[in-house]
Motif scaffolding. Structure first.
Motif, PDB file in Angstrom:
ATOM      1  N   TYR A 121      10.802 -13.992  -1.525  1.00 12.61           N
ATOM      2  CA  TYR A 121       9.482 -14.564  -1.285  1.00 12.61           C
ATOM      3  C   TYR A 121       9.597 -16.061  -1.013  1.00 12.61           C
ATOM      4  CZ  TYR A 121       7.613 -10.188  -3.102  1.00 12.61           C
ATOM      5  OH  TYR A 121       7.308  -8.856  -3.298  1.00 12.61           O
ATOM      6  N   ASP A 125      -0.323 -11.285   2.548  1.00 11.27           N
ATOM      7  CA  ASP A 125       1.080 -11.239   2.958  1.00 11.27           C
ATOM      8  C   ASP A 125       1.645 -12.619   3.273  1.00 11.27           C
ATOM      9  OD1 ASP A 125      -0.036 -11.918   5.377  1.00 11.27           O
ATOM     10  OD2 ASP A 125       0.645 -10.133   6.449  1.00 11.27           O
ATOM     11  N   ASP A 141       0.170  -7.219  -2.839  1.00  9.63           N
ATOM     12  CA  ASP A 141       0.429  -6.857  -1.454  1.00  9.63           C
ATOM     13  C   ASP A 141       1.521  -5.792  -1.385  1.00  9.63           C
ATOM     14  OD1 ASP A 141       0.040  -7.076   1.328  1.00  9.63           O
ATOM     15  OD2 ASP A 141       1.779  -8.410   1.509  1.00  9.63           O
ATOM     16  N   ARG A 183       2.403  -3.819   2.166  1.00  6.01           N
ATOM     17  CA  ARG A 183       3.220  -4.511   3.155  1.00  6.01           C
ATOM     18  C   ARG A 183       4.659  -4.607   2.678  1.00  6.01           C
ATOM     19  NH1 ARG A 183       5.081  -9.688   4.290  1.00  6.01           N
ATOM     20  NH2 ARG A 183       5.332 -10.137   6.504  1.00  6.01           N
ATOM     21  N   ARG A 184       4.849  -4.837   1.377  1.00  4.75           N
ATOM     22  CA  ARG A 184       6.200  -4.935   0.836  1.00  4.75           C
ATOM     23  C   ARG A 184       6.941  -3.620   1.026  1.00  4.75           C
ATOM     24  NH1 ARG A 184       9.801  -8.982  -0.404  1.00  4.75           N
ATOM     25  NH2 ARG A 184      11.415  -8.108  -1.753  1.00  4.75           N
TER      26      ARG A 184
END
Length: 398
Positions: free
Chosen positions: A277, A331, A375, A378-379
């Protein structure tokens, strides 16, 4: 019998992890940190500008049950489940949370290491402040780096009346939406900051009194501040653990080291599925508790949950009276909406104060509250293909 958990690193992720670990009464938590106070890294530009000392006593943010050891870890013995400190002392563990954070990247520009001043750590900022004070207000100051640290430092010094040039090496505020970027550029112009961006605005050399750019220009600079890029400590690599190219500990989606299920990572030094991240407190305060929950799940004999982090945007102070909050999707993609001016500055200050409050709240009531939109979908999409190609995890190898 008590389970011993060591947390290496007392930044945003490490403190959150240590506090969350106190959920179980049969867990003994020790936090190892080089400094006796918590550092508000998001205020280091204020330390350079003289408006904040950027430290908070650990008693305000750390649970009473957490033992604080002031020291630096020099090695991790994963086979023997122990760590060694610079003093030569050793500490054993049943589980280890690796939250060593990040600092300045070693600049590969000639002269930068000798003549430019980094600002990524408390010690960096404390060394820089008297350097700035020692030169006349009219002395040219160059800030290298167009991210939040560079923008905030340039604005802070310009608001003092200093002659500041911000060398972007690319675009100003790469994270920002074009509308937000224009707002930042206008504010910097009002403060008198000269912004150099685009082709030719990349630093090729730093000398004692100048900065050279790749288009041949040479900028007079009595103080050069280097904010371009972050690096992580090499502790994991030196200890024989798997790391990514930057040195972050490689983990699976539960933040567990791919080498050892007794080691869990959090914050800037974690690279889950080789898809880390964005570095910063916004991800750190979420990764810390999740790393702790992975440890707690293993102690309970349960399967750990996968990492789930969401973002709200990015806030940047532009001096003490103006700021911007760049809104983003969960995101971490910036959108056209932003809040600027005085309200932007107030929101930035609220974020700074609330971050410390979050740490203290977790210390008092571990696990009671969550703060972020997640999120996960999306991950899952990002990791689906990579996970099928990933090396065997610690759990699979056990």
């Amino acid at each position: 019998m008590s389970t011993e958990v060591l947390v290496i690193g007392g930044g945003y992720a490490g403190v959150m992890a240590a506090n969350r670990l106190t959920l179980r009464a049969d867990v003994t938590v020790t936090l190892i940190n080089p400094r006796p106070d918590f550092v508000e890294r998001i205020r280091l530009h204020q330390l350079v500008g003289g408006s904040h000392d950027a430290v908070v006593p650990y008693r305000k943010v750390l649970a009473e049950r957490v033992r604080l050891v002031v020291g630096t870890v020099t090695g991790i013995d994963s086979a023997g489940r122990g760590v060694t400190l610079t003093t030569g002392d050793t500490l054993g563990y049943d589980y280890l949370v690796y939250a060593v954070g990040s600092g300045s990247a070693d600049p590969d520009v000639p002269g930068a290491a000798e003549f430019a001043h980094p600002i990524a750590t408390l010690e960096d900022a404390r060394r820089l402040r008297p350097v700035v004070d020692a030169v006349p207000t009219t002395a040219p100051v160059t800030v290298v780096g167009a991210g939040p640290a560079g923008i905030e430092t340039a604005a802070e010094l310009a608001e003092e009346g200093r002659a500041v040039t911000l060398v972007c090496g690319g675009v100003l505020g790469p994270y920002l939406h074009p509308r937000g970027r224009l707002s930042v550029a206008r504010r910097l112009a009002r403060l008198g900051v000269t912004v150099l961006e685009g082709p030719g605005a990349r630093v090729t050399a730093v000398t004692r009194d100048a900065v050279r750019l790749d288009d041949g220009r040479e900028l007079p600079s009595e103080v050069t501040v280097w904010t371009a890029g972050f690096g992580v400590p090499d502790l994991a690599a030196r200890s024989g653990l798997s790391t990514d190219a930057l040195g972050r500990l490689r983990t699976d989606e539960t933040l567990t080291s791919v080498d050892d299920e007794r080691i869990v990572a959090a914050g800037d030094s974690a690279a889950p599925s080789d898809l880390p991240y964005r570095m910063g407190c916004q991800s750190a305060v979420q990764l810390g508790p999740q790393a702790a929950q992975t440890v707690l799940s293993r102690i309970a004999g349960e399967r750990p949950a996968t990492v789930d982090v969401g973002f709200a945007g990015q806030c940047i102070s532009l001096g003490r009276r103006v700021g911007i909050f760049q809104f983003a999707r969960k995101d971490d993609t910036a959108i056209s909406l932003y809040l600027g001016g005085f309200l932007g500055a107030r929101l930035k200050e609220i974020v700074c104060r609330s971050t410390v409050w979050q740490l203290g709240y977790e210390a008092r009531k571990p696990g009671v509250r969550t703060w972020w939109a997640k999120d996960a979908k999306r991950r899952e999409k990002l990791t689906a293909e990579k996970l099928t190609e990933a090396p065997v995890t610690a759990e699979q190898a056990a």
